[in-house]
Each structure stands twice: as C-alpha cells, then as structure tokens.
Design an enzyme around this catalytic site. Structure first.
Site, mmCIF file in Angstrom:
data_model
loop_
_atom_site.group_PDB
_atom_site.id
_atom_site.type_symbol
_atom_site.label_atom_id
_atom_site.label_comp_id
_atom_site.label_asym_id
_atom_site.label_seq_id
_atom_site.Cartn_x
_atom_site.Cartn_y
_atom_site.Cartn_z
ATOM 1 N N CYS A 48 70.717 -19.383 9.714
ATOM 2 C CA CYS A 48 71.342 -19.560 8.324
ATOM 3 C C CYS A 48 70.267 -20.153 7.268
ATOM 4 O O CYS A 48 70.354 -20.273 6.168
ATOM 5 C CB CYS A 48 72.643 -20.462 8.434
ATOM 6 S SG CYS A 48 73.809 -19.880 9.298
ATOM 7 N N HIS A 80 80.680 -16.100 10.701
ATOM 8 C CA HIS A 80 79.823 -14.894 10.322
ATOM 9 C C HIS A 80 79.792 -14.232 11.590
ATOM 10 O O HIS A 80 79.843 -14.758 12.905
ATOM 11 C CB HIS A 80 78.408 -15.366 9.935
ATOM 12 C CG HIS A 80 78.322 -15.953 8.468
ATOM 13 N ND1 HIS A 80 77.784 -17.119 8.145
ATOM 14 C CD2 HIS A 80 79.072 -15.360 7.335
ATOM 15 C CE1 HIS A 80 78.090 -17.171 6.855
ATOM 16 N NE2 HIS A 80 78.742 -16.255 6.492
HETATM 17 N N1 GLY Z 1 78.806 -24.257 5.264
HETATM 18 C C1 GLY Z 1 78.302 -22.858 5.082
HETATM 19 C C2 GLY Z 1 79.243 -21.870 4.689
HETATM 20 O O1 GLY Z 1 80.462 -22.283 5.107
HETATM 21 O O2 GLY Z 1 78.886 -21.069 4.072
#
Ligand code: GLY
Length: 258
Positions: free
Chosen positions: A253, A165
């Site tokens: 996250c 991300h």
């Molecule tokens: N393990 C978090 C994701 O890949 O979205």
C-alpha cells in the site's frame, strides 16, 4: 511485484500529523502512535533504497490522513499510469501530487465516473492481471482496467466485504506463485492463473509481500507464513508494520512502483 529484482522506481508519501484520523474499517484498530508510524515508514523506505529502488518521497498532506497509501491511486502498465478514482471518496484529494510525479515519466490515463478502483485491488500475475471486486472497486472500475491493459487478460475475483483489497489478502512472491490464506478466495480464480501457497487464516496479513527476486519484504510477526516461505527457499526481510496495519495498510500500500 518485482520478482526479478526489477523494481526501478517508487513513489511514497510521508506520514501526516493527522494520521490518527486515517480510515480503519477492516483489520486495523486505528493508528495511535504517529511517531512510531513514521519510524516504520522510514524503515520501509530505507529498505526499498537498500534494494536499489529510486524512491521519490512526496510531501505529506495534513488534509489527507490516508495519504501514505499511494498504491491505491495508480496502476502502472506499459509506460502509462491509470489514475484511479479511489473507492473512498474522502481519499480522492490525494491524487494531484502523485499524478504530477508520475506524469514526469509516464503517460497519464484518467479514470472517469462512475468507475471506482483502488490500486490495492490490482495484481499483475505473469501475463495477466487479477482484480478484486471489492467495497472500493466496482464493475465500471474493473472495465476501466480492462480497457487500460487490453489485450492483456484480466481475471475478476470477488473480495469478501469483511476484507479491504485483493492485495490485503493475496500477493505474488514469485513468478507463477501466489500467497493467500486458507479460508478465502477459494473460487478457483487464483489457481487458474498460478500455483497458490496457502497459509493459516490467522496470518492473512502476512500474505502481503514485496519481492526482489528471491528476497521478500514481509511484515514482522507471522511465523507460520515465514516458515512456509523459508521452506520454499525465500530470504525474508521482516519489517515492523503495526502502526501501518492499524490504518488498514500493508507493505504494498505504501508505494507506487514503476
Ligand atoms: N486506510 C486506508 C484505506 O482505507 O484506504
């Protein structure tokens, strides 16, 4: 995120027994120790509470090994929550309890197919947003974000396919400041919206921070990044993240802030 100490509330979700099956396709090597992941997650939640954040802890879901990564499920803006369609189809079953919790306080806006977007790709920087076009977030997803935050400007940046991300690579430790690695996101987009502090590529993971005014939650173990941030006058609060990182997860996250 929260530069002036104004993070009021957070939603988090507990670590399931099935966490060893969490997705790890990028910087993570796969979680191996669920008990240690729970200790690290609990320390993170306790630290948020120490900063005065009202934390709602949702029950975990054994059917959803990645369910601790609630950030990906919503983007919050102006009293509303954009409920995302996560780019990983296997994660879409995580949504219902998060939506219910947000719906108690916010207007909910659903995202429609074919849009996909992970909240980890969305970063507020002053009076604009930066969104990553990634393996998880597609152009229809970025358009849905534009519609949601209009007329706030949205700047798109391409995330290399070997990264997860935008916020796996870059976050904002202070108003008008971004923190990113020296080797990527070099097309000028970041510099067009803020000053960019660059750190060694080997410490990319250390670029994910959460700010409470001048105090930063940081991942333990990134000394060059910590030295740069301390030289800039930040006070650091390192958290052990090894078993969160193992599932491609970072500090941001683990929360939806609202
Ligand atoms: N393990 C978090 C994701 O890949 O979205």
């Amino acid at each position: 995120m929260g530069h002036s100490g104004t993070i009021a509330r957070a939603i988090v979700r507990g670590v399931p027994d099935s966490y060893q099956q969490a997705t790890a396709n990028y910087f993570g090597s796969g979680p191996t120790d669920v008990s240690e992941a729970r200790r690290q997650h609990s320390a993170y939640v306790a630290t948020l509470r120490d900063f005065g954040v009202a934390v709602t802890e949702l029950d975990t879901d054994e059917e959803c090994p990645d369910c601790i990564f609630v950030e990906d499920l919503a983007v919050i803006y102006n009293g509303r929550a954009l409920l995302t369609r996560p780019g990983l189809a296997s994660r879409r079953g995580e949504m219902q309890p998060v939506a219910e919790a947000l719906g108690a306080a916010l207007e909910l806006v659903p995202m429609e197919a074919p849009a996909t977007l992970d909240g980890g790709d969305v970063l507020r920087v002053g009076n604009c947003f930066v969104v990553g076009l990634s393996t998880r977030t597609n152009p229809a997803g970025t358009q849905a974000l534009r519609d949601f935050v209009a007329p706030m400007p949205v700047h798109e940046i391409v995330i290399p396919d070997d990264q997860l991300h935008l916020k796996s690579i870059c976050t904002s430790p202070d108003e008008g400041v971004l923190l990113g690695p020296e080797h990527t996101l070099l097309d000028g987009t970041l510099e067009s919206v803020a000053e960019v502090i660059r750190v060694p590529a080997t410490e990319t993971y250390g670029c994910n921070v959460i700010a409470f005014g001048n105090e930063l939650l940081v991942a333990a173990g990134y000394p060059a990044t910590h030295a740069i941030l301390e030289q800039r006058g930040f006070q650091l609060h390192p958290l052990e993240m090894s078993q969160i990182r193992a599932a491609d997860g970072s500090l941001t996250c683990l929360s939806v802030f609202y």
